[in-house]
Design a protein around this motif. Structure first.
Motif, short mmCIF file in Angstrom:
data_model
loop_
_atom_site.label_atom_id
_atom_site.label_comp_id
_atom_site.label_asym_id
_atom_site.label_seq_id
_atom_site.Cartn_x
_atom_site.Cartn_y
_atom_site.Cartn_z
N ARG A 179 -16.26 13.86 -16.03
CA ARG A 179 -17.37 14.56 -15.35
C ARG A 179 -16.87 15.29 -14.11
O ARG A 179 -17.65 15.60 -13.21
N ASP A 180 -15.54 15.52 -14.04
CA ASP A 180 -14.93 16.33 -12.99
C ASP A 180 -15.00 15.75 -11.58
O ASP A 180 -15.06 16.49 -10.59
N ALA A 181 -15.02 14.42 -11.48
CA ALA A 181 -14.92 13.80 -10.16
C ALA A 181 -13.44 13.68 -9.79
O ALA A 181 -12.57 13.77 -10.66
N THR A 182 -13.18 13.46 -8.52
CA THR A 182 -11.83 13.12 -8.05
C THR A 182 -11.86 11.63 -7.75
O THR A 182 -12.68 11.18 -6.95
N VAL A 183 -10.98 10.88 -8.44
CA VAL A 183 -11.14 9.42 -8.40
C VAL A 183 -9.99 8.72 -7.69
O VAL A 183 -8.82 9.06 -7.88
N ARG A 184 -10.35 7.74 -6.86
CA ARG A 184 -9.31 6.84 -6.29
C ARG A 184 -9.62 5.44 -6.81
O ARG A 184 -10.75 4.95 -6.69
N ILE A 185 -8.60 4.83 -7.40
CA ILE A 185 -8.79 3.48 -7.97
C ILE A 185 -8.18 2.47 -7.00
O ILE A 185 -6.98 2.53 -6.71
N CYS A 186 -8.99 1.56 -6.52
CA CYS A 186 -8.51 0.58 -5.53
C CYS A 186 -8.52 -0.82 -6.13
O CYS A 186 -9.21 -1.09 -7.12
N HIS A 187 -7.74 -1.70 -5.52
CA HIS A 187 -7.59 -3.07 -6.03
C HIS A 187 -7.13 -3.98 -4.91
O HIS A 187 -7.10 -3.55 -3.74
N SER A 188 -6.72 -5.19 -5.25
CA SER A 188 -6.44 -6.17 -4.19
C SER A 188 -5.22 -5.81 -3.33
O SER A 188 -5.06 -6.37 -2.25
N LYS A 189 -4.38 -4.91 -3.79
CA LYS A 189 -3.20 -4.54 -2.99
C LYS A 189 -3.41 -3.22 -2.23
O LYS A 189 -2.50 -2.72 -1.57
N LYS A 191 -4.20 -0.66 0.55
CA LYS A 191 -4.17 -0.75 2.02
C LYS A 191 -5.28 0.13 2.60
O LYS A 191 -5.63 1.16 2.02
N ASN A 192 -5.79 -0.25 3.73
CA ASN A 192 -6.82 0.53 4.46
C ASN A 192 -8.01 0.90 3.57
O ASN A 192 -8.46 2.05 3.57
N LEU A 193 -8.48 -0.09 2.84
CA LEU A 193 -9.59 0.15 1.92
C LEU A 193 -10.81 0.77 2.64
O LEU A 193 -11.46 1.68 2.12
N GLU A 194 -11.08 0.29 3.86
CA GLU A 194 -12.29 0.77 4.55
C GLU A 194 -12.22 2.27 4.84
O GLU A 194 -13.24 2.95 4.84
N ASN A 195 -10.99 2.80 5.06
CA ASN A 195 -10.88 4.25 5.28
C ASN A 195 -11.19 5.01 4.00
O ASN A 195 -11.83 6.05 4.02
N ILE A 196 -10.73 4.46 2.86
CA ILE A 196 -10.96 5.13 1.58
C ILE A 196 -12.45 5.10 1.23
O ILE A 196 -13.03 6.11 0.85
N THR A 197 -13.06 3.94 1.39
CA THR A 197 -14.49 3.85 1.02
C THR A 197 -15.34 4.75 1.92
O THR A 197 -16.21 5.46 1.44
N LYS A 198 -15.02 4.74 3.19
CA LYS A 198 -15.81 5.52 4.17
C LYS A 198 -15.76 7.02 3.87
O LYS A 198 -16.73 7.75 4.06
N GLU A 199 -14.59 7.47 3.37
CA GLU A 199 -14.42 8.91 3.10
C GLU A 199 -15.02 9.33 1.76
O GLU A 199 -15.14 10.52 1.48
N SER A 200 -15.34 8.34 0.89
CA SER A 200 -15.76 8.68 -0.48
C SER A 200 -17.25 9.01 -0.53
O SER A 200 -18.05 8.49 0.23
#
Ligand code: NAP
Length: 280
Positions: A179-189, A191-200
């Motif tokens: 569906r033409d999204a830009t995807v970031r796949i995150c997991h237990s390793k 780093k800086n998950l909160e920065n990624i989630t906040k920007e998404s």
């Protein structure tokens, strides 16, 4: 805004009810789902029973095959093959988790790909990578269905998926890419998950950690889809801290009443879809 999975499930249910009646009138048989339970996982038993109850209320049929935890791999595969060969069986699924002694991929590969209602046969996962969405795992399908129901534009959006399993994260990545999204796949390793989630723009979380997604991890534009189902102090809660972030974010699914409600009904819907395709 609350993305109400329960209301969507009701809407899908009423359409299935009509279509299943039509199927029965036309072909003189009910679309039928067979689920296989191996071992004594209580949650799986509840999920399986709830699906059969829904099927039976909707002019469809279903059966649970309960096997003991020490059933051999050969016996599980032999049951799946015999169900696969039956003309009155249109949907087959193996409830997870299964005992560690069994080879998950070998078992899922033995389901007839055309009767696979949860898109877990590796062949169907491969088709999904090529853009074919005929047999897609139900949970990621539920995530996309909820977003589409509420007219959330996916194309061009930054999507963060916290989960990398073949049941949720990997197939959802494909659905989002399709569906033409830009995807970031995150997991237990990650780093800086909160920065990624906040920007998404869209955050899908499925980690099995109650109330993990906190206020500092979201923004006003965030659309949060909470897949988690956890028990906390006798209550069912999600992976997102709903109470503290619902007023901050732009949209959010509740738990319960969100993704889980839609997942079950999509399995039922897929059973009917398979039945229609197989009977032609
Ligand atoms: P799982 O197999 O244990 O996978 C959890 C995923 O989350 C893994 O990819 C893991 O990373 C990642 N993860 C765990 N802790 C993390 C952390 N602190 N930060 C970032 N990532 C983390 O669990 P699952 O079976 O996918 O289930 C996850 C949740 O979804 C559970 O609450 C389950 O009940 C729920 N669920 C709901 C539905 C539904 O229909 N609503 C369906 C399936 C599951 P690694 O890969 O690095 O280990």
């Amino acid at each position: 805004m609350i993305l109400d999975g329960k209301a969507l499930a009701k809407k899908i249910e009423s359409k299935i009810n009509q279509d299943a009646q039509e199927f029965y009138k036309t072909y003189g048989m009910k679309a039928s789902l067979h689920t296989i339970l191996i071992g004594d996982d209580e949650a799986s038993k509840i999920y399986a029973r709830s699906k059969i109850k829904t099927l039976k209320n909707l002019n469809m049929d279903g059966e649970i095959h309960q096997l003991s935890a020490n059933t051999s791999q050969e016996d599980v595969i032999s049951l799946i093959k015999s169900l696969s060969s039956r003309k009155d069986v249109h949907g087959i699924m193996v409830e997870m988790p299964i005992p560690k002694s069994l080879d998950r991929n070998a078992i899922l590969s033995s389901i007839d790909p055309l009767k696979d209602v949860d898109g877990q046969n590796p062949l169907n996962l491969g088709y999904l990578m090529l853009g074919n969405e005929d047999h897609v795992p139900s949970t990621p399908r539920a995530v996309v269905r909820i977003l589409e129901e509420y007219n959330v534009q996916i194309s061009g959006k930054n999507v963060c998926i916290i989960n990398r399993t073949p049941v949720v994260g990997k197939p959802l990545t494909m659905l989002m890419l399709n569906r033409d999204a830009t995807v970031r796949i995150c997991h237990s390793k990650t780093k800086n998950l909160e920065n990624i989630t906040k920007e998404s723009d869209i955050i899908v979380i499925a980690i099995g950690k109650p109330l993990f997604l906190k206020e500092n991890m979201v923004s006003e534009k965030s659309i949060v889809v909470d897949v988690g189902i956890n028990s906390l102090n006798g209550k069912i809660v999600g992976d997102a801290d709903f109470e503290n972030i619902a007023n901050k974010v732009s949209m959010i699914t509740p738990v319960p009443g969100g993704v889980g409600s839609v997942t079950t009904i999509l399995i039922v819907e897929q059973t009917l879809k398979n039945a229609k395709a197989l009977i032609k």
